[in-house]
Design a protein around this motif. Sequence first.
Motif, PDB file in Angstrom:
ATOM      1  N   ARG A 175     -14.361  13.271 -18.897  1.00 44.12           N
ATOM      2  CA  ARG A 175     -15.186  13.516 -17.903  1.00 44.12           C
ATOM      3  C   ARG A 175     -14.448  13.795 -16.615  1.00 44.12           C
ATOM      4  O   ARG A 175     -14.981  14.771 -16.025  1.00 44.12           O
ATOM      5  CB  ARG A 175     -15.931  12.008 -17.756  1.00 44.12           C
ATOM      6  CG  ARG A 175     -16.796  11.752 -18.676  1.00 44.12           C
ATOM      7  CD  ARG A 175     -17.271  10.312 -18.773  1.00 44.12           C
ATOM      8  NE  ARG A 175     -16.241   9.387 -18.982  1.00 44.12           N
ATOM      9  CZ  ARG A 175     -16.559   8.026 -19.069  1.00 44.12           C
ATOM     10  NH1 ARG A 175     -17.631   7.609 -18.921  1.00 44.12           N
ATOM     11  NH2 ARG A 175     -15.436   7.148 -19.398  1.00 44.12           N
ATOM     12  N   THR A 176     -13.375  13.304 -16.223  1.00 38.50           N
ATOM     13  CA  THR A 176     -12.687  13.381 -14.994  1.00 38.50           C
ATOM     14  C   THR A 176     -11.269  12.755 -15.018  1.00 38.50           C
ATOM     15  O   THR A 176     -11.103  12.017 -16.229  1.00 38.50           O
ATOM     16  CB  THR A 176     -13.656  13.108 -13.807  1.00 38.50           C
ATOM     17  OG1 THR A 176     -12.784  13.325 -12.699  1.00 38.50           O
ATOM     18  CG2 THR A 176     -13.834  11.375 -13.775  1.00 38.50           C
ATOM     19  N   ARG A 177     -10.694  12.658 -13.804  1.00 40.29           N
ATOM     20  CA  ARG A 177      -9.464  11.877 -13.943  1.00 40.29           C
ATOM     21  C   ARG A 177      -9.788  10.462 -13.725  1.00 40.29           C
ATOM     22  O   ARG A 177     -10.162  10.093 -12.776  1.00 40.29           O
ATOM     23  CB  ARG A 177      -8.608  12.365 -12.791  1.00 40.29           C
ATOM     24  CG  ARG A 177      -7.131  11.954 -12.545  1.00 40.29           C
ATOM     25  CD  ARG A 177      -6.421  12.630 -13.515  1.00 40.29           C
ATOM     26  NE  ARG A 177      -4.881  12.210 -13.219  1.00 40.29           N
ATOM     27  CZ  ARG A 177      -4.273  11.205 -13.762  1.00 40.29           C
ATOM     28  NH1 ARG A 177      -4.948  10.156 -14.491  1.00 40.29           N
ATOM     29  NH2 ARG A 177      -2.927  10.896 -13.207  1.00 40.29           N
ATOM     30  N   ILE A 178      -9.346   9.727 -14.779  1.00 42.35           N
ATOM     31  CA  ILE A 178      -9.723   8.246 -14.956  1.00 42.35           C
ATOM     32  C   ILE A 178      -8.329   7.619 -15.451  1.00 42.35           C
ATOM     33  O   ILE A 178      -7.928   7.805 -16.348  1.00 42.35           O
ATOM     34  CB  ILE A 178     -10.822   7.775 -15.887  1.00 42.35           C
ATOM     35  CG1 ILE A 178     -12.271   8.558 -15.320  1.00 42.35           C
ATOM     36  CG2 ILE A 178     -11.005   6.404 -15.893  1.00 42.35           C
ATOM     37  CD1 ILE A 178     -13.552   8.463 -16.076  1.00 42.35           C
ATOM     38  N   ILE A 179      -8.017   6.732 -14.380  1.00 40.96           N
ATOM     39  CA  ILE A 179      -6.932   5.840 -14.597  1.00 40.96           C
ATOM     40  C   ILE A 179      -7.270   4.568 -15.469  1.00 40.96           C
ATOM     41  O   ILE A 179      -8.397   3.855 -14.499  1.00 40.96           O
ATOM     42  CB  ILE A 179      -6.124   5.498 -13.590  1.00 40.96           C
ATOM     43  CG1 ILE A 179      -5.468   6.833 -13.097  1.00 40.96           C
ATOM     44  CG2 ILE A 179      -5.044   4.495 -13.765  1.00 40.96           C
ATOM     45  CD1 ILE A 179      -4.698   6.920 -11.776  1.00 40.96           C
ATOM     46  N   SER A 180      -6.887   3.903 -16.422  1.00 38.72           N
ATOM     47  CA  SER A 180      -7.565   2.643 -16.710  1.00 38.72           C
ATOM     48  C   SER A 180      -6.413   1.550 -16.820  1.00 38.72           C
ATOM     49  O   SER A 180      -5.264   1.910 -17.282  1.00 38.72           O
ATOM     50  CB  SER A 180      -8.319   2.933 -18.373  1.00 38.72           C
ATOM     51  OG  SER A 180      -8.546   1.492 -18.750  1.00 38.72           O
ATOM     52  N   VAL A 181      -6.456   0.443 -16.307  1.00 39.23           N
ATOM     53  CA  VAL A 181      -5.671  -0.710 -16.133  1.00 39.23           C
ATOM     54  C   VAL A 181      -6.304  -1.687 -17.520  1.00 39.23           C
ATOM     55  O   VAL A 181      -7.243  -2.129 -17.299  1.00 39.23           O
ATOM     56  CB  VAL A 181      -5.620  -1.247 -14.953  1.00 39.23           C
ATOM     57  CG1 VAL A 181      -4.539  -2.471 -15.028  1.00 39.23           C
ATOM     58  CG2 VAL A 181      -5.255  -0.454 -13.948  1.00 39.23           C
ATOM     59  N   ALA A 182      -5.359  -1.825 -18.449  1.00 43.96           N
ATOM     60  CA  ALA A 182      -5.908  -2.595 -19.563  1.00 43.96           C
ATOM     61  C   ALA A 182      -5.315  -4.136 -19.210  1.00 43.96           C
ATOM     62  O   ALA A 182      -4.201  -4.235 -18.809  1.00 43.96           O
ATOM     63  CB  ALA A 182      -5.321  -2.127 -21.076  1.00 43.96           C
ATOM     64  N   TYR A 183      -6.444  -5.113 -19.693  1.00 43.66           N
ATOM     65  CA  TYR A 183      -5.799  -6.387 -19.492  1.00 43.66           C
ATOM     66  C   TYR A 183      -6.345  -6.917 -21.070  1.00 43.66           C
ATOM     67  O   TYR A 183      -7.064  -6.323 -21.492  1.00 43.66           O
ATOM     68  CB  TYR A 183      -7.124  -7.105 -18.476  1.00 43.66           C
ATOM     69  CG  TYR A 183      -6.763  -6.972 -17.138  1.00 43.66           C
ATOM     70  CD1 TYR A 183      -6.017  -7.941 -16.650  1.00 43.66           C
ATOM     71  CD2 TYR A 183      -6.825  -5.805 -16.405  1.00 43.66           C
ATOM     72  CE1 TYR A 183      -5.732  -8.033 -15.112  1.00 43.66           C
ATOM     73  CE2 TYR A 183      -6.413  -5.743 -15.238  1.00 43.66           C
ATOM     74  CZ  TYR A 183      -5.922  -6.833 -14.477  1.00 43.66           C
ATOM     75  OH  TYR A 183      -5.659  -6.683 -13.020  1.00 43.66           O
ATOM     76  N   PHE A 184      -5.711  -7.865 -21.389  1.00 42.06           N
ATOM     77  CA  PHE A 184      -5.891  -8.718 -22.473  1.00 42.06           C
ATOM     78  C   PHE A 184      -6.127 -10.073 -22.193  1.00 42.06           C
ATOM     79  O   PHE A 184      -5.585 -10.832 -21.491  1.00 42.06           O
ATOM     80  CB  PHE A 184      -4.928  -8.315 -23.741  1.00 42.06           C
ATOM     81  CG  PHE A 184      -3.664  -8.984 -23.696  1.00 42.06           C
ATOM     82  CD1 PHE A 184      -2.989  -9.352 -24.862  1.00 42.06           C
ATOM     83  CD2 PHE A 184      -3.106  -9.433 -22.541  1.00 42.06           C
ATOM     84  CE1 PHE A 184      -1.725 -10.010 -24.806  1.00 42.06           C
ATOM     85  CE2 PHE A 184      -1.820 -10.021 -22.646  1.00 42.06           C
ATOM     86  CZ  PHE A 184      -1.213 -10.015 -23.869  1.00 42.06           C
ATOM     87  N   ALA A 185      -6.991 -10.474 -23.032  1.00 39.84           N
ATOM     88  CA  ALA A 185      -7.714 -11.834 -22.951  1.00 39.84           C
ATOM     89  C   ALA A 185      -7.445 -12.638 -24.238  1.00 39.84           C
ATOM     90  O   ALA A 185      -8.038 -12.034 -25.233  1.00 39.84           O
ATOM     91  CB  ALA A 185      -8.997 -11.986 -22.137  1.00 39.84           C
ATOM     92  N   LEU A 186      -6.765 -13.783 -24.368  1.00 43.15           N
ATOM     93  CA  LEU A 186      -6.626 -14.373 -25.665  1.00 43.15           C
ATOM     94  C   LEU A 186      -7.552 -15.597 -25.765  1.00 43.15           C
ATOM     95  O   LEU A 186      -7.850 -16.174 -24.930  1.00 43.15           O
ATOM     96  CB  LEU A 186      -5.104 -14.903 -25.871  1.00 43.15           C
ATOM     97  CG  LEU A 186      -4.212 -13.827 -25.620  1.00 43.15           C
ATOM     98  CD1 LEU A 186      -2.844 -14.327 -25.814  1.00 43.15           C
ATOM     99  CD2 LEU A 186      -4.195 -12.596 -26.621  1.00 43.15           C
ATOM    100  N   LEU A 187      -8.202 -15.489 -26.989  1.00 47.17           N
ATOM    101  CA  LEU A 187      -9.345 -16.626 -27.224  1.00 47.17           C
ATOM    102  C   LEU A 187      -9.275 -17.234 -28.410  1.00 47.17           C
ATOM    103  O   LEU A 187      -8.992 -16.778 -29.433  1.00 47.17           O
ATOM    104  CB  LEU A 187     -10.638 -15.555 -27.353  1.00 47.17           C
ATOM    105  CG  LEU A 187     -10.901 -14.597 -26.397  1.00 47.17           C
ATOM    106  CD1 LEU A 187     -12.201 -13.965 -26.581  1.00 47.17           C
ATOM    107  CD2 LEU A 187     -11.089 -15.243 -25.043  1.00 47.17           C
ATOM    108  N   PRO A 188      -9.135 -18.603 -28.531  1.00 49.54           N
ATOM    109  CA  PRO A 188      -9.341 -19.181 -29.567  1.00 49.54           C
ATOM    110  C   PRO A 188     -10.689 -18.779 -30.337  1.00 49.54           C
ATOM    111  O   PRO A 188     -11.618 -18.255 -30.132  1.00 49.54           O
ATOM    112  CB  PRO A 188      -9.804 -20.764 -29.159  1.00 49.54           C
ATOM    113  CG  PRO A 188      -9.035 -20.832 -27.810  1.00 49.54           C
ATOM    114  CD  PRO A 188      -9.592 -19.388 -27.169  1.00 49.54           C
TER     115      PRO A 188
END
Length: 241
Positions: free
Chosen positions: A96-109
Amino acid sequence: MSEHEFLRDYDPSAYERPSVAVDLVLMSVIDGTPAALLVRREDHPHLGRWALPGGFVAIDESLDDAARRLLADKARMKDAYVEQLYTFGAVNRDPRTRIISVAYFALLPSPDFAAALKAEPELALAELIVPWRGEVGGPVEACSTDGETLPLAFDHADMLGLAMLRLRGKLDYSGVAFALLPERFTLRALQDVHEAILGTKLNKPAFRRRMLDRGWLEPTGERESGASFRPAELYRHRTGA
């Protein structure tokens, strides 16, 4: 020229600005297998492919605040172990365009994982297939509970792969595995989480001795219920360990 004068005359449109997004790697261990929550894209690009829950960062919003907002909006969760994973900034990662993504992870029981699936019908459970051993790294595959390969959008296979690599790297020196367990758990359940993340079987006596010797575990004085044989002792993660 003073700073006030500089800022007064500064033109923010002088430079092109990329869009910034946050993507959430919501992970758990389900029936001895690492798993993540995905959504099926209903719009272009990558229509029909599977993606991590995510969204764009507001102009007045920090990255961490955006991650927390998306966690609440996309998975109906307010409390989870959340950690910034990596910034994905390949020029052509999004058509689509110049998109920077910051990935986070969430750990769940696993109980919270099930609650998220129930609260948000758009989410789907995907089992993660890691094709590399140890800490080699690389993309991973996502499969439905029926074993069907789920085609992933954008660079989300790489995001999932990096999340698995991070978990494997931190498992031996941190208490990250406890974020995937309920407050009270058996040593068997703790070993199951380690084996699922590492992708290998562990020696039971050696594993238990190592966990107990590290001082990470605190006996609760209780035993599991509903066991057909002698119920196993329940432990909790020692605070600050």
